[in-house]
Design a protein around this motif. Structure first.
Motif, PDB file in Angstrom:
ATOM      1  N   TYR A 600      27.549  10.828  -2.339  1.00 34.95           N
ATOM      2  CA  TYR A 600      27.347  10.776  -0.892  1.00 34.95           C
ATOM      3  C   TYR A 600      26.448  11.912  -0.411  1.00 34.95           C
ATOM      4  CZ  TYR A 600      31.559  13.701  -1.443  1.00 34.95           C
ATOM      5  OH  TYR A 600      32.475  14.630  -1.849  1.00 34.95           O
ATOM      6  N   ILE A 603      22.988  10.596  -0.992  1.00 30.59           N
ATOM      7  CA  ILE A 603      22.632   9.603   0.028  1.00 30.59           C
ATOM      8  C   ILE A 603      22.253  10.286   1.344  1.00 30.59           C
ATOM      9  CG2 ILE A 603      23.536   7.709   1.428  1.00 30.59           C
ATOM     10  CD1 ILE A 603      25.286   6.953  -0.988  1.00 30.59           C
ATOM     11  N   CYS A 634      22.773  14.426   9.935  1.00 29.97           N
ATOM     12  CA  CYS A 634      22.933  14.631   8.491  1.00 29.97           C
ATOM     13  C   CYS A 634      23.473  16.032   8.195  1.00 29.97           C
ATOM     14  CB  CYS A 634      21.592  14.417   7.778  1.00 29.97           C
ATOM     15  SG  CYS A 634      21.044  12.692   7.742  1.00 29.97           S
TER      16      CYS A 634
END
Length: 769
Positions: A600, A603, A634
């Motif tokens: 993750y 990603i 993010c």
């Protein structure tokens, strides 16, 4: 005492909301402030006369050694009474002089602020507090000198005065801090116990140079003297107050106050004697060629300031007593002459000495004031100036080891020229026949002629009865400068001696010079031929050169494009950080000790990189804003991954608010205008990659450094006990970084005021062009 010192500041602030009500006849009411303060300080005369001194302590920032510490002794009392006494007369004089002026409320606000600043200078015992008030005098005098702000010469003169005095203040600050650091205290009284240590220290010469820079610039010593004649563009009440009794004597006060701490050495004596002697000769000589009354008084004022520096430099008990007496002598006669000049200018419309004469027939009280003040400046017997002049000659004749004959000759020559200047300013406008164009002149408001008359008569009174001020003011002032008793009483008659002979020579030659030499514009034209050699011209050339360099620097590095600013900042950071990184030892790229990268995280990193690429390539502003918000979100996720939910929520809130504001602002703007060519894009990509590489290497280096938990443990242990907060991050931001937060708030507040001012700005059509 604190209220007395700050009362002028408080009144100046109150003028903002209530000044409009004091523009008329009520403007005279503000004179109650200096009158009350004069009475307050006069109440200390019996105590000071008995040899006592009074200290006041008010804590302010004790952790930094800055407190409201005030010390009242003979020297500070003399200056306080001059500031408030002459200030009272100037406040009363200004009411009719500036009657009907649209900025009369501003004038009194500036004048009150200046009075508070001067009282702070002469009463402060803490040198840091003294410096704060010192700079406040420069700022308030800037507004007073440039009071006629619609006049270009007034604006220029105020800028020159501020530049010279504030520049000297910068050096003075360094000297005072250095003194406090070496002595272990910022209290002047405590420094007296470390004076021998300061004089023997290797930095003693630097301290003297810095202190002299501050004192010489403020008191208009050569070659910094030229700001004072230019400051005569100010209204006459300002000239009478600032340039006879207060501001220009701040440097004199500083030298006198620090004499017990730094004086008594050749390094102290010779610079003061040389600079003071050169200043008094240079300026007294220049006063011979002036035809404007204010210019004559300005140059004779500089000569008087040079005499005071000269006397403090000699440093004997006789010279310090002479300096104390001359401070009062000069304040009385020079303020009287300035105020008299103001009435002449007010009634006749000119200050040209070649066009004035016979005014005694229409301004007879002013003629008495002018003549008596001129006689005091000349040192005629039975005036206070006679006693002051005799003390000067006595001090120079009794000097040991530094050529007393030369010093006495310099003093005599200076006093001859000062006598001539005083006669021009105080006698010439009233002597002779009255020109027909002035026959209609009548006496102005009594307040305008009572003030100079009172000051002149005080000079006569103290000359006849010097005991009135000797034991009460002057002897205690000299005792404070010398830090030792001075038992010499002031006398009118000392018998037939060399001092009396020198006084007679001064009077005879000076009077003969006045009778023979007539003021003329041709004389002024002659001396102006040499302006290219004057300090004012040289400093002006330096200033113009600096202006050219500044313009080129600004046009090159500050061309108004934000992208250019960012590029240069980043390039500089890359070069500086890169140099330090690769010269500080081997760069470690080991990452074995870090936790493995999860899917993750990969990603989120991929999304972040994609958002960055989109933000820098899209032609749409809104798309760029949305891509930037994706970058922020993010980073929020990265905070969540590493167990920092509070930081994540903060980042999320800020990003969301920023996106909304950007969308509202940029919604109706056109797409990006793309002027970049291929070489520009290549340059930008290169700089961006270099910056990213340097920051990455620094981050890896930081991760490879041993982790020290001392700081974290301190905040964790003390967050609740000291700051009463359970959230350590919030406590760090709010309490432990309180000053940082406060200054951020100040910066934002200043920016908000600037934006509000621009929004409210209403320009005329000509101004818009």
């Amino acid at each position: 005492m604190l209220i007395a010192v700050l009362s002028g500041l408080i009144v100046s602030i109150l003028y903002v909301p209530f000044g409009k009500y004091l523009k008329g006849r009520l403007s005279i009411c503000v004179s109650l402030l200096p009158i009350t303060l004069f009475a307050y300080f006069a109440s200390f005369i019996p105590s000071i006369r008995g040899g006592n001194h009074v200290t006041f302590h008010y804590p302010w920032v004790p952790s930094l050694g800055v407190n409201f510490d005030f010390h009242l002794d003979g020297l500070s009392l003399l200056f306080s009474l001059l500031i408030t006494g002459i200030g009272s007369l100037v406040f009363l004089y200004a009411a009719p002089y500036l009657q009907g002026h649209r900025y009369l409320d501003r004038f009194y606000a500036y004048l009150s602020l200046f009075m508070a600043a001067m009282l702070g200078v002469v009463l402060a015992d803490n040198v840091l507090l003294l410096f704060i008030f010192w700079e406040l005098t420069s700022i308030s005098s800037f507004f007073l000198i440039g009071f006629n702000n619609d006049n270009a010469d007034s604006r220029k003169s105020s800028l020159i005065a501020l530049g010279i005095t504030a520049g000297g203040g910068f050096f003075l600050m360094a000297g005072l801090i250095l003194m406090g650091h070496l002595s272990g205290s910022y209290s002047i009284q405590e420094m007296l116990g470390t004076n021998e240590y300061l004089k023997s220290h290797a930095l003693y010469g630097w301290i003297l140079a810095l202190v002299f820079a501050g004192a010489f610039t403020k008191s208009a010593q050569f070659p910094f003297h030229f700001w004072l004649p230019g400051a005569m563009k100010a209204p006459t009440p300002v000239s009478a107050y600032l340039h006879s009794a207060t501001m220009v004597k701040a440097g004199i006060y500083l030298l006198a106050r620090l004499n017990p701490v730094l004086g008594g050495t050749d390094y102290w004596m010779y610079p003061l004697v040389i600079v003071g002697g050169l200043t008094m000769l240079y300026s007294a000589f220049h006063s011979l060629f002036r035809t404007d009354l204010k210019a004559i008084l300005a140059y004779s004022t500089i000569a008087a300031l040079g005499i005071l520096v000269f006397l403090i430099g000699i440093g004997t008990p006789e010279s310090l007593l002479a300096a104390s007496v001359f401070i009062l002598v000069h304040a009385l006669y020079k303020a009287s002459l300035f105020l008299t000049t103001g009435v002449i200018d007010h009634e006749t419309g000119t200050r040209d000495i070649t066009q004035l004469g016979g005014l005694r027939k229409v301004l007879w009280p002013l003629s008495i004031a002018g003549v008596v003040a001129a006689l005091s400046s000349a040192g005629v017997p039975l005036t206070f100036g006679f006693i002051g002049k005799d003390l000067i000659y006595e001090a120079t004749l009794h000097t040991q080891g530094i050529l007393p004959i030369v010093l006495t000759a310099v003093a005599v020559l200076t006093n001859i020229w000062v006598l001539y200047a005083g006669f021009l300013a105080g006698i010439k406008p009233f002597a002779g026949a009255l020109p027909e164009r002035y026959a209609h002149i009548h006496l102005p408001n009594p307040l305008m002629w009572l003030a100079p008359l009172l000051l002149a008569l005080l000079g006569l009174l103290f000359g006849c009865f010097p005991f009135l001020v000797d034991g009460a003011l002057l002897n205690p002032a000299a005792r404070a400068i010398l830090q030792a008793p001075i038992g010499t009483p002031l006398k009118i008659w000392h018998g037939f001696n060399p001092v009396l002979l020198l006084s007679g020579i001064t009077l005879a030659i000076g009077t003969l010079l006045y009778v023979i030499r007539k003021p003329s514009s041709h004389n002024l034209a002659f001396v102006e031929r040499f302006n290219t050699l004057s300090p004012r011209y040289i400093v002006g050339r330096i200033a113009r050169f600096a202006k050219v360099i500044s313009r080129r620097y600004t046009n090159t590095l500050h061309n108004g494009f934000l992208r250019v600013y960012l590029l240069r900042i980043i390039v500089f950071a890359v070069l500086l950080l890169g140099f330090r990184l690769f010269t500080g030892g081997a760069v470690s790229l080991t990452l074995n000790h870090l936790s493995p990268i999860s899917a993750y995280e990969i990603i989120v990193a991929a999304i972040l990189i994609g958002a960055i690429f989109l933000a820098v390539t899209t032609p749409s502003r809104l798309t760029a804003v949305v891509a930037t918000s994706v970058i922020g979100y993010c980073i929020c996720l990265q905070f969540v991954f590493y167990s920092a939910p509070d930081l994540a929520m903060t980042q999320f809130s800020i990003d969301t608010l920023t996106v909304v504001l950007f969308v509202l602002v940029l919604f109706r703007l056109p797409p990006f205008l793309n002027f970049a060519n291929r070489s520009t894009r290549l340059r930008d990509w290169t700089v961006a990659l270099a910056f990213g590489a340097v920051i990455s290497l620094i981050a890896i280096q930081v991760l490879n450094q041993p982790f020290d938990e001392a700081v974290s443990r301190f905040y964790g242990d003390n967050a609740y006990t000291l700051a009463k907060g359970k959230n350590v991050v919030n406590v760090i931001l709010v309490d432990f970084r309180g000053f940082d937060t406060m200054f951020e708030i100040v910066v934002l507040s200043i920016a908000a005021i600037g934006v509000f001012s621009l929004l409210k700005l209403r320009l005329k059509a000509s101004e818009k062009e």
